[in-house]
Scaffold this motif. Structure first.
Motif, mmCIF file in Angstrom:
data_model
loop_
_atom_site.group_PDB
_atom_site.id
_atom_site.type_symbol
_atom_site.label_atom_id
_atom_site.label_comp_id
_atom_site.label_asym_id
_atom_site.label_seq_id
_atom_site.Cartn_x
_atom_site.Cartn_y
_atom_site.Cartn_z
ATOM 1 N N GLU A 6 0.828 -1.203 0.000
ATOM 2 C CA GLU A 6 0.000 0.000 0.000
ATOM 3 C C GLU A 6 0.864 1.255 0.000
ATOM 4 O O GLU A 6 2.001 1.247 0.490
ATOM 5 N N CYS A 22 -2.692 0.274 -4.061
ATOM 6 C CA CYS A 22 -2.246 -1.056 -3.662
ATOM 7 C C CYS A 22 -1.693 -1.754 -4.895
ATOM 8 O O CYS A 22 -2.429 -1.938 -5.871
ATOM 9 N N TRP A 36 -10.158 -2.955 0.276
ATOM 10 C CA TRP A 36 -9.585 -2.075 1.290
ATOM 11 C C TRP A 36 -10.358 -2.254 2.592
ATOM 12 O O TRP A 36 -11.590 -2.232 2.596
ATOM 13 N N CYS A 99 -4.794 -3.146 2.367
ATOM 14 C CA CYS A 99 -5.208 -3.777 1.124
ATOM 15 C C CYS A 99 -5.160 -5.291 1.323
ATOM 16 O O CYS A 99 -4.235 -5.810 1.984
ATOM 17 N N GLY A 121 -1.644 -6.530 2.963
ATOM 18 C CA GLY A 121 -0.515 -5.621 2.939
ATOM 19 C C GLY A 121 -0.144 -5.178 4.339
ATOM 20 O O GLY A 121 -0.761 -5.595 5.322
#
Length: 130
Positions: A6, A22, A36, A99, A121
């Motif tokens: 991200e 992302c 998200w 993400c 992420g």
């Protein structure tokens, strides 16, 4: 193994805008839902928005509808870039935004709200404050 990175968080005043990105790579299945999510201190993680790589169908939680827009760009065949444009930001949007991705198994609204995503992420901080 999926990798998700991200970028784009920061500090913004109420009413302002931010764009999160992302970069997702390492896909092994044909289609995914990329979404998200956000978590603020003392609260559970919640879904914000998701998009299907099969048909670009999208999902938004009610509190961000009309303010946030999710989109994707797969011009680089091996890397999906999923962006979240956030407008009219409010202090309650303050959170760490993550993400995440999961292989497509159902409609995007069901996937986003009910399915546990397997790849995440590292997160990016969004702070909305005057």
């Amino acid at each position: 193994q999926l990798q998700l990175v991200e970028s784009g968080g920061g500090l913004v005043q109420p009413g302002g805008s931010l764009r999160l990105s992302c970069a997702a790579s390492g896909f092994t299945q044909d289609y995914y839902v990329i979404g998200w999510f956000r978590q603020s201190p003392g609260k559970e993680r919640e879904e914000v928005s998701c998009i299907s790589t099969k048909d670009d169908n999208t999902y938004y939680r009610d509190s961000v509808k009309g303010r946030f827009t999710i989109s994707r760009d797969n011009a680089k065949n091996t890397v999906e870039t999923v962006s979240l444009q956030m407008n009219s930001l409010k202090p309650e949007d303050t959170a760490v935004y993550y993400c995440a991705a999961v292989p497509l198994m159902a409609t995007v609204d069901v996937m986003c709200a009910r399915v546990e995503f397997g790849s995440w992420g590292q997160g990016t901080q969004v702070t909305v404050s005057s």
